[in-house]
Design a protein around this motif. Structure first.
Motif, PDB file in Angstrom:
ATOM      1  N   ILE A  66       0.766  -1.210   0.042  1.00 60.94           N
ATOM      2  CA  ILE A  66       0.025   0.175   0.021  1.00 60.94           C
ATOM      3  C   ILE A  66       0.577   1.240   0.105  1.00 60.94           C
ATOM      4  CG2 ILE A  66      -1.773   1.295   1.260  1.00 60.94           C
ATOM      5  CD1 ILE A  66      -2.729  -1.092  -0.118  1.00 60.94           C
ATOM      6  N   PRO A  67       1.865   1.530   0.815  1.00 62.76           N
ATOM      7  CA  PRO A  67       2.683   2.499   0.754  1.00 62.76           C
ATOM      8  C   PRO A  67       3.373   2.776  -0.596  1.00 62.76           C
ATOM      9  CG  PRO A  67       2.886   1.685   2.850  1.00 62.76           C
ATOM     10  CD  PRO A  67       2.092   0.557   2.111  1.00 62.76           C
ATOM     11  N   LEU A  68       3.999   1.814  -1.100  1.00 65.85           N
ATOM     12  CA  LEU A  68       4.532   1.646  -2.268  1.00 65.85           C
ATOM     13  C   LEU A  68       3.786   1.984  -3.525  1.00 65.85           C
ATOM     14  CD1 LEU A  68       6.947  -1.601  -2.215  1.00 65.85           C
ATOM     15  CD2 LEU A  68       7.731   0.875  -2.265  1.00 65.85           C
ATOM     16  N   LEU A  69       2.540   1.579  -3.549  1.00 67.47           N
ATOM     17  CA  LEU A  69       1.471   1.752  -4.408  1.00 67.47           C
ATOM     18  C   LEU A  69       1.198   3.206  -4.455  1.00 67.47           C
ATOM     19  CD1 LEU A  69      -0.166   0.758  -6.846  1.00 67.47           C
ATOM     20  CD2 LEU A  69      -1.778  -0.099  -5.104  1.00 67.47           C
ATOM     21  N   THR A  70       0.866   3.740  -3.151  1.00 67.44           N
ATOM     22  CA  THR A  70       0.734   5.264  -2.667  1.00 67.44           C
ATOM     23  C   THR A  70       1.635   6.260  -3.316  1.00 67.44           C
ATOM     24  OG1 THR A  70      -0.565   4.633  -1.011  1.00 67.44           O
ATOM     25  CG2 THR A  70      -0.089   7.008  -1.174  1.00 67.44           C
ATOM     26  N   TYR A 140      -6.478   5.020 -10.243  1.00 70.29           N
ATOM     27  CA  TYR A 140      -7.473   4.047 -10.231  1.00 70.29           C
ATOM     28  C   TYR A 140      -7.139   2.642  -9.601  1.00 70.29           C
ATOM     29  CZ  TYR A 140      -9.874   6.686 -13.957  1.00 70.29           C
ATOM     30  OH  TYR A 140     -10.416   7.510 -14.727  1.00 70.29           O
ATOM     31  N   VAL A 141      -5.823   2.279  -9.735  1.00 66.64           N
ATOM     32  CA  VAL A 141      -5.343   1.167  -9.228  1.00 66.64           C
ATOM     33  C   VAL A 141      -5.292   1.165  -7.606  1.00 66.64           C
ATOM     34  CG1 VAL A 141      -3.450  -0.350  -8.911  1.00 66.64           C
ATOM     35  CG2 VAL A 141      -4.168   0.607 -11.100  1.00 66.64           C
ATOM     36  N   LEU A 142      -4.982   2.249  -7.034  1.00 64.24           N
ATOM     37  CA  LEU A 142      -4.824   2.389  -5.538  1.00 64.24           C
ATOM     38  C   LEU A 142      -6.198   2.478  -5.076  1.00 64.24           C
ATOM     39  CD1 LEU A 142      -2.981   2.960  -3.070  1.00 64.24           C
ATOM     40  CD2 LEU A 142      -3.322   5.496  -3.850  1.00 64.24           C
TER      41      LEU A 142
END
Length: 189
Positions: A66-70, A140-142
């Motif tokens: 989640i942090p990497l995606l953010t 969108y992915v997040l």
């Protein structure tokens, strides 16, 4: 510094500060979800394709994902805003995209958790949306991963979201190439 209409002054928040803040907020949200799971029976694991014969993935991986995606999403937004002079409109559009993807993920996860037959339609609906929306954008992915993460954890939705994002990118790229060729032929004619 930014002058406020009321005559006050507010320190300007840089894009990198926003990226750090939102990444920390995302980490905190995921940590809160995992703490709730831990206190209510333990952190869950989910089998790939909901098949017990396949390996299970723990929700603990969400603390990394989640942090990497953010961070990736905020980096994408910064790059797009640097290319466009209309940052405020782009920022609102990105927030709207995140919220819509979050809602879609929540609805899909609720349908899945209740064993609804509408899950198949929702999955194929996502592929149809990929034809018209740029679902490879990070917001969108997040949003989708956050929405689905409450029920089946963040890893499996991230894998599915990555496949949908890749499909969307390929369709839109092919469309752009085809459109350029058609315009070039029209210009020659």
């Amino acid at each position: 510094m930014i002058d406020l209409p009321s005559g006050g002054i507010m320190p300007a928040v840089s894009v990198s500060d926003r990226r750090i803040l939102l990444t920390l907020l995302a980490f905190g949200a995921e940590a809160g979800i995992l703490a709730w799971e831990y206190l209510n029976g333990g952190v869950r694991s989910h089998h790939l394709l909901a098949n017990p014969d396949l390996p299970a993935v723990s929700n603990w991986w969400g603390l990394l994902l989640i942090p990497l995606l953010t961070w990736w999403t905020m980096t994408q937004l910064r790059r797009r805003s640097e290319r466009s002079a209309q940052y405020s409109a782009k920022g609102f559009a990105a927030l709207a995209a995140f919220v819509c993807a979050l809602a879609y993920g929540l609805v899909l996860s609720l349908l899945f958790s209740h064993g609804s037959t509408l899950v198949d339609y929702a999955f194929f609906g996502l592929l149809a949306l990929a034809l018209v929306l740029r679902l490879w954008h990070g917001e969108y992915v997040l949003g989708f991963v956050f929405g689905m993460g409450f029920v089946i954890g963040p890893i499996l939705p991230a894998l599915f979201g990555a496949m949908v994002a890749l499909f969307s990118w390929m369709v839109h790229t092919a469309w752009r190439v085809l459109w350029r060729k058609v315009r070039a032929r029209r210009a020659l004619a």
